[in-house]
Design an enzyme around this catalytic site. Structure first.
Site, PDB file in Angstrom:
ATOM      1  N   ASP A  67       0.845  -1.200   0.000  1.00 44.74           N
ATOM      2  CA  ASP A  67       0.000   0.000   0.000  1.00 44.74           C
ATOM      3  C   ASP A  67       0.881   1.250   0.000  1.00 44.74           C
ATOM      4  OD1 ASP A  67       0.965  -0.358   2.590  1.00 44.74           O
ATOM      5  OD2 ASP A  67      -0.989  -0.714   3.488  1.00 44.74           O
ATOM      6  N   ASP A 136      -8.008  -2.483  13.986  1.00 44.09           N
ATOM      7  CA  ASP A 136      -9.404  -2.667  13.563  1.00 44.09           C
ATOM      8  C   ASP A 136      -9.554  -3.872  12.625  1.00 44.09           C
ATOM      9  OD1 ASP A 136      -8.171  -1.733  11.282  1.00 44.09           O
ATOM     10  OD2 ASP A 136      -9.485  -0.006  10.990  1.00 44.09           O
ATOM     11  N   HIS A 138      -7.681  -4.456   9.903  1.00 48.83           N
ATOM     12  CA  HIS A 138      -7.387  -4.217   8.487  1.00 48.83           C
ATOM     13  C   HIS A 138      -6.119  -4.933   8.023  1.00 48.83           C
ATOM     14  CE1 HIS A 138      -5.099  -0.288   9.581  1.00 48.83           C
ATOM     15  NE2 HIS A 138      -4.202  -1.099   9.096  1.00 48.83           N
ATOM     16  N   GLU A 143      -9.757  -1.250   5.005  1.00 50.00           N
ATOM     17  CA  GLU A 143     -10.445  -0.960   6.255  1.00 50.00           C
ATOM     18  C   GLU A 143     -11.707  -1.829   6.375  1.00 50.00           C
ATOM     19  OE1 GLU A 143      -8.861   0.556   8.342  1.00 50.00           O
ATOM     20  OE2 GLU A 143      -8.323   2.618   7.895  1.00 50.00           O
TER      21      GLU A 143
HETATM   22  C1  GLP Z   1      -0.577   0.196   8.645  1.00 51.95           C
HETATM   23  C2  GLP Z   1      -0.178  -0.582   7.395  1.00 51.95           C
HETATM   24  C3  GLP Z   1      -0.536  -2.051   7.551  1.00 51.95           C
HETATM   25  C4  GLP Z   1      -0.021  -2.565   8.883  1.00 51.95           C
HETATM   26  C5  GLP Z   1      -0.685  -1.824  10.000  1.00 51.95           C
HETATM   27  C6  GLP Z   1      -0.283  -2.329  11.372  1.00 51.95           C
HETATM   28  O1  GLP Z   1      -1.891   0.576   8.652  1.00 51.95           O
HETATM   29  N1  GLP Z   1      -0.803  -0.088   6.226  1.00 51.95           N
HETATM   30  O2  GLP Z   1       0.030  -2.785   6.483  1.00 51.95           O
HETATM   31  O3  GLP Z   1      -0.281  -3.935   8.995  1.00 51.95           O
HETATM   32  O4  GLP Z   1      -0.314  -0.462   9.861  1.00 51.95           O
HETATM   33  O5  GLP Z   1       0.891  -1.693  11.776  1.00 51.95           O
HETATM   34  P1  GLP Z   1       1.821  -2.151  12.954  1.00 51.95           P
HETATM   35  O6  GLP Z   1       2.544  -3.348  12.459  1.00 51.95           O
HETATM   36  O7  GLP Z   1       2.734  -0.990  13.179  1.00 51.95           O
HETATM   37  O8  GLP Z   1       0.958  -2.427  14.112  1.00 51.95           O
END
Ligand code: GLP
Length: 260
Positions: A67, A136, A138, A143
Protein backbone atom coordinates in the site's frame (compact mmCIF):
# COMPACT_ATOMS: atom_id res chain seq x y z
CA UNK A 1 -4.44 -21.72 8.53
CA UNK A 2 -1.19 -22.42 10.32
CA UNK A 3 -0.95 -20.53 13.60
CA UNK A 4 2.51 -20.48 15.12
CA UNK A 5 2.74 -19.14 18.66
CA UNK A 6 6.20 -18.10 19.82
CA UNK A 7 7.34 -16.81 23.21
CA UNK A 8 8.54 -13.39 22.20
CA UNK A 9 8.33 -10.91 19.34
CA UNK A 10 11.96 -11.73 18.59
CA UNK A 11 11.12 -15.43 18.18
CA UNK A 12 8.26 -14.48 15.87
CA UNK A 13 10.65 -12.38 13.77
CA UNK A 14 13.01 -15.37 13.51
CA UNK A 15 10.21 -17.59 12.16
CA UNK A 16 9.30 -14.96 9.54
CA UNK A 17 12.92 -14.38 8.51
CA UNK A 18 13.43 -18.15 8.15
CA UNK A 19 10.44 -18.42 5.82
CA UNK A 20 11.80 -15.62 3.61
CA UNK A 21 15.30 -17.14 3.60
CA UNK A 22 14.05 -20.56 2.64
CA UNK A 23 11.93 -19.13 -0.18
CA UNK A 24 14.76 -17.04 -1.62
CA UNK A 25 17.21 -19.95 -1.35
CA UNK A 26 14.81 -22.15 -3.34
CA UNK A 27 13.67 -19.43 -5.72
CA UNK A 28 16.20 -16.59 -6.03
CA UNK A 29 13.87 -14.69 -8.41
CA UNK A 30 11.00 -14.76 -5.89
CA UNK A 31 8.49 -11.90 -5.74
CA UNK A 32 8.27 -10.73 -2.12
CA UNK A 33 5.29 -8.72 -0.93
CA UNK A 34 6.56 -6.37 1.75
CA UNK A 35 4.48 -4.70 4.45
CA UNK A 36 5.18 -1.56 6.42
CA UNK A 37 4.29 -0.97 10.06
CA UNK A 38 6.17 -2.13 13.13
CA UNK A 39 5.20 -5.81 12.90
CA UNK A 40 7.66 -6.97 10.20
CA UNK A 41 10.58 -4.80 11.37
CA UNK A 42 12.20 -7.53 13.50
CA UNK A 43 12.21 -9.88 10.50
CA UNK A 44 13.69 -7.19 8.24
CA UNK A 45 16.50 -6.59 10.76
CA UNK A 46 17.30 -10.30 10.91
CA UNK A 47 17.30 -10.55 7.11
CA UNK A 48 19.73 -7.61 6.90
CA UNK A 49 22.02 -9.39 9.40
CA UNK A 50 21.79 -12.64 7.46
CA UNK A 51 22.56 -10.81 4.23
CA UNK A 52 25.64 -9.22 5.83
CA UNK A 53 26.68 -12.71 6.95
CA UNK A 54 26.28 -13.72 3.27
CA UNK A 55 23.52 -16.22 4.08
CA UNK A 56 20.77 -14.68 1.96
CA UNK A 57 20.77 -12.71 -1.29
CA UNK A 58 18.03 -10.69 -2.95
CA UNK A 59 19.72 -9.53 -6.18
CA UNK A 60 17.47 -11.67 -8.39
CA UNK A 61 14.31 -11.12 -6.32
CA UNK A 62 11.68 -8.41 -6.68
CA UNK A 63 9.75 -6.67 -3.96
CA UNK A 64 6.28 -5.18 -4.17
CA UNK A 65 4.55 -2.79 -1.81
CA UNK A 66 1.23 -3.57 -0.18
CA UNK A 67 0.00 0.00 0.00
CA UNK A 68 0.99 3.67 -0.21
CA UNK A 69 -0.27 6.99 1.09
CA UNK A 70 -1.76 9.50 -1.34
CA UNK A 71 -0.63 13.12 -1.10
CA UNK A 72 2.85 12.78 0.40
CA UNK A 73 5.73 13.97 -1.77
CA UNK A 74 7.69 10.97 -3.16
CA UNK A 75 10.72 11.86 -1.02
CA UNK A 76 8.66 12.13 2.20
CA UNK A 77 10.25 9.87 4.85
CA UNK A 78 6.87 8.29 5.66
CA UNK A 79 5.96 7.43 2.06
CA UNK A 80 5.89 3.62 2.20
CA UNK A 81 8.43 3.23 -0.60
CA UNK A 82 10.87 5.32 1.47
CA UNK A 83 10.03 3.35 4.64
CA UNK A 84 10.66 -0.03 3.01
CA UNK A 85 13.93 1.20 1.50
CA UNK A 86 15.11 2.64 4.83
CA UNK A 87 14.04 -0.34 6.94
CA UNK A 88 15.02 -3.12 4.59
CA UNK A 89 15.83 -3.05 0.89
CA UNK A 90 18.58 -0.40 0.92
CA UNK A 91 20.51 -2.60 3.38
CA UNK A 92 20.45 -5.71 1.18
CA UNK A 93 21.30 -6.35 -2.47
CA UNK A 94 17.87 -5.51 -3.87
CA UNK A 95 18.22 -2.70 -6.41
CA UNK A 96 15.74 0.20 -6.04
CA UNK A 97 14.33 -0.48 -9.51
CA UNK A 98 13.33 -3.97 -8.35
CA UNK A 99 11.05 -2.49 -5.68
CA UNK A 100 7.60 -1.77 -7.12
CA UNK A 101 4.67 0.13 -5.72
CA UNK A 102 1.44 1.72 -6.91
CA UNK A 103 1.90 5.09 -8.66
CA UNK A 104 0.03 7.32 -6.21
CA UNK A 105 1.34 10.42 -7.99
CA UNK A 106 -0.49 9.61 -11.25
CA UNK A 107 -3.26 11.98 -12.43
CA UNK A 108 -5.56 9.06 -13.11
CA UNK A 109 -5.48 7.02 -9.89
CA UNK A 110 -8.00 4.30 -10.87
CA UNK A 111 -5.90 3.63 -14.01
CA UNK A 112 -2.72 3.54 -11.90
CA UNK A 113 -4.38 1.03 -9.53
CA UNK A 114 -5.37 -1.22 -12.44
CA UNK A 115 -1.81 -0.92 -13.79
CA UNK A 116 -0.43 -2.10 -10.46
CA UNK A 117 -2.63 -5.20 -10.44
CA UNK A 118 -1.47 -5.91 -14.01
CA UNK A 119 2.16 -5.47 -12.99
CA UNK A 120 1.78 -7.99 -10.16
CA UNK A 121 0.37 -10.48 -12.67
CA UNK A 122 3.16 -9.73 -15.18
CA UNK A 123 5.76 -10.41 -12.48
CA UNK A 124 4.22 -13.88 -12.18
CA UNK A 125 2.29 -13.15 -8.99
CA UNK A 126 3.53 -12.71 -5.45
CA UNK A 127 5.28 -15.72 -3.91
CA UNK A 128 5.11 -14.59 -0.29
CA UNK A 129 3.09 -11.67 1.02
CA UNK A 130 4.10 -10.44 4.47
CA UNK A 131 1.29 -8.80 6.41
CA UNK A 132 0.63 -7.02 9.68
CA UNK A 133 -2.84 -6.44 11.08
CA UNK A 134 -4.42 -3.15 12.08
CA UNK A 135 -6.10 -2.86 15.49
CA UNK A 136 -9.40 -2.67 13.56
CA UNK A 137 -8.59 -5.88 11.68
CA UNK A 138 -7.39 -4.22 8.49
CA UNK A 139 -4.91 -5.77 6.06
CA UNK A 140 -2.78 -3.38 4.05
CA UNK A 141 -5.17 -0.44 4.15
CA UNK A 142 -8.32 -2.47 3.56
CA UNK A 143 -10.44 -0.96 6.25
CA UNK A 144 -13.51 -2.69 7.78
CA UNK A 145 -16.22 -3.04 5.14
CA UNK A 146 -13.75 -3.75 2.33
CA UNK A 147 -14.94 -6.21 -0.26
CA UNK A 148 -13.30 -9.56 0.34
CA UNK A 149 -12.55 -9.75 -3.40
CA UNK A 150 -11.40 -6.16 -3.86
CA UNK A 151 -8.53 -5.26 -6.17
CA UNK A 152 -5.98 -2.46 -5.79
CA UNK A 153 -7.89 0.80 -5.32
CA UNK A 154 -8.14 4.08 -3.45
CA UNK A 155 -9.40 3.86 0.13
CA UNK A 156 -10.24 6.43 2.80
CA UNK A 157 -8.61 5.75 6.17
CA UNK A 158 -10.72 5.44 9.30
CA UNK A 159 -10.17 7.84 12.19
CA UNK A 160 -8.82 4.90 14.21
CA UNK A 161 -6.16 4.03 11.60
CA UNK A 162 -5.13 7.67 11.22
CA UNK A 163 -4.76 7.86 15.00
CA UNK A 164 -2.72 4.61 15.08
CA UNK A 165 -0.39 5.94 12.38
CA UNK A 166 -0.07 9.46 13.83
CA UNK A 167 3.01 8.29 15.74
CA UNK A 168 4.98 8.37 12.49
CA UNK A 169 4.14 12.01 11.73
CA UNK A 170 4.97 15.31 13.41
CA UNK A 171 1.27 15.95 14.06
CA UNK A 172 -1.91 13.82 13.68
CA UNK A 173 -3.21 16.27 11.03
CA UNK A 174 -0.34 15.31 8.72
CA UNK A 175 -1.54 11.70 8.36
CA UNK A 176 -3.02 11.44 4.87
CA UNK A 177 -6.74 10.66 4.58
CA UNK A 178 -6.40 8.58 1.42
CA UNK A 179 -4.27 5.68 0.29
CA UNK A 180 -3.89 3.16 -2.50
CA UNK A 181 -3.91 -0.39 -1.21
CA UNK A 182 -3.75 -3.81 -2.76
CA UNK A 183 -7.27 -5.19 -2.43
CA UNK A 184 -8.13 -8.23 -0.35
CA UNK A 185 -8.53 -10.19 -3.59
CA UNK A 186 -5.11 -8.95 -4.75
CA UNK A 187 -3.46 -9.87 -1.44
CA UNK A 188 -4.96 -13.34 -1.41
CA UNK A 189 -3.70 -14.00 -4.95
CA UNK A 190 -0.25 -14.39 -3.35
CA UNK A 191 0.83 -18.02 -3.19
CA UNK A 192 1.69 -17.81 0.51
CA UNK A 193 0.40 -15.15 2.90
CA UNK A 194 2.14 -14.67 6.22
CA UNK A 195 0.69 -12.43 8.91
CA UNK A 196 2.87 -11.48 11.85
CA UNK A 197 1.41 -9.86 14.96
CA UNK A 198 2.93 -9.23 18.35
CA UNK A 199 1.85 -7.50 21.57
CA UNK A 200 -1.37 -7.27 23.54
CA UNK A 201 -3.19 -4.70 21.37
CA UNK A 202 -3.21 -7.27 18.55
CA UNK A 203 -4.85 -10.07 20.61
CA UNK A 204 -8.39 -8.98 19.81
CA UNK A 205 -8.03 -8.37 16.05
CA UNK A 206 -6.00 -11.59 15.71
CA UNK A 207 -8.73 -13.64 17.44
CA UNK A 208 -11.37 -12.10 15.15
CA UNK A 209 -9.26 -12.72 12.05
CA UNK A 210 -8.26 -16.30 12.86
CA UNK A 211 -11.29 -17.68 14.71
CA UNK A 212 -14.09 -15.20 14.13
CA UNK A 213 -16.63 -15.25 11.34
CA UNK A 214 -15.50 -14.53 7.79
CA UNK A 215 -16.78 -10.98 7.50
CA UNK A 216 -15.94 -7.70 5.81
CA UNK A 217 -16.07 -6.04 9.24
CA UNK A 218 -12.79 -7.84 9.97
CA UNK A 219 -10.92 -7.71 6.63
CA UNK A 220 -8.10 -9.97 7.87
CA UNK A 221 -10.62 -12.81 8.28
CA UNK A 222 -10.30 -13.23 4.49
CA UNK A 223 -7.11 -15.18 5.23
CA UNK A 224 -9.33 -18.04 6.40
CA UNK A 225 -10.11 -18.68 2.73
CA UNK A 226 -6.47 -18.89 1.66
CA UNK A 227 -4.98 -22.33 0.97
CA UNK A 228 -1.58 -21.34 2.39
CA UNK A 229 -1.90 -18.81 5.18
CA UNK A 230 0.45 -18.64 8.13
CA UNK A 231 -0.09 -16.52 11.24
CA UNK A 232 2.97 -15.97 13.44
CA UNK A 233 2.24 -14.59 16.91
CA UNK A 234 3.93 -14.00 20.21
CA UNK A 235 2.13 -15.11 23.38
CA UNK A 236 0.63 -11.64 23.94
CA UNK A 237 -0.96 -11.48 20.49
CA UNK A 238 -2.21 -15.09 20.86
CA UNK A 239 -3.98 -14.34 24.16
CA UNK A 240 -7.49 -14.21 22.65
CA UNK A 241 -7.36 -17.51 20.73
CA UNK A 242 -9.69 -20.31 21.85
CA UNK A 243 -7.53 -22.94 20.19
CA UNK A 244 -4.16 -21.64 21.41
CA UNK A 245 -3.31 -24.91 23.21
CA UNK A 246 -3.95 -26.89 20.05
CA UNK A 247 -1.68 -24.62 17.99
CA UNK A 248 1.07 -24.79 20.64
CA UNK A 249 0.89 -28.59 20.62
CA UNK A 250 0.80 -28.88 16.83
CA UNK A 251 3.91 -26.79 16.29
CA UNK A 252 5.82 -27.41 19.54
CA UNK A 253 9.55 -27.70 19.07
CA UNK A 254 9.47 -27.92 15.27
CA UNK A 255 11.82 -25.67 13.34
CA UNK A 256 9.75 -23.24 11.33
CA UNK A 257 10.72 -24.73 7.97
CA UNK A 258 9.15 -28.04 8.91
CA UNK A 259 5.66 -26.73 9.10
CA UNK A 260 5.47 -23.56 7.04
C1 GLP B 1 -0.58 0.20 8.65
C2 GLP B 1 -0.18 -0.58 7.39
C3 GLP B 1 -0.54 -2.05 7.55
C4 GLP B 1 -0.02 -2.56 8.88
C5 GLP B 1 -0.69 -1.82 10.00
C6 GLP B 1 -0.28 -2.33 11.37
O1 GLP B 1 -1.89 0.58 8.65
N1 GLP B 1 -0.80 -0.09 6.23
O2 GLP B 1 0.03 -2.79 6.48
O3 GLP B 1 -0.28 -3.94 8.99
O4 GLP B 1 -0.31 -0.46 9.86
O5 GLP B 1 0.89 -1.69 11.78
P1 GLP B 1 1.82 -2.15 12.95
O6 GLP B 1 2.54 -3.35 12.46
O7 GLP B 1 2.73 -0.99 13.18
O8 GLP B 1 0.96 -2.43 14.11
Amino acid sequence: MEVVITWTAEDAARVVADVVMRLVAERPAAVLGLATGTSPLGAYRLLIEEHRARKVFFAAARAVLLDEYIGLPPDHPEAYRAVIRREFTDHVDLAPDRLHGPDVWADDLPAACARYDRLLAELGGVDLQLLGIGTDGHLGFNEPGSSLRSRTRVKTLTTATRADNARFFASPDEVPHHVVTQGLGTITDARHVLLVATGKPKAEPVARAVEGPLAAVCPASVLQLHPHATVVLDEAAAAGLQLADYYREAYAGKPSWQHL
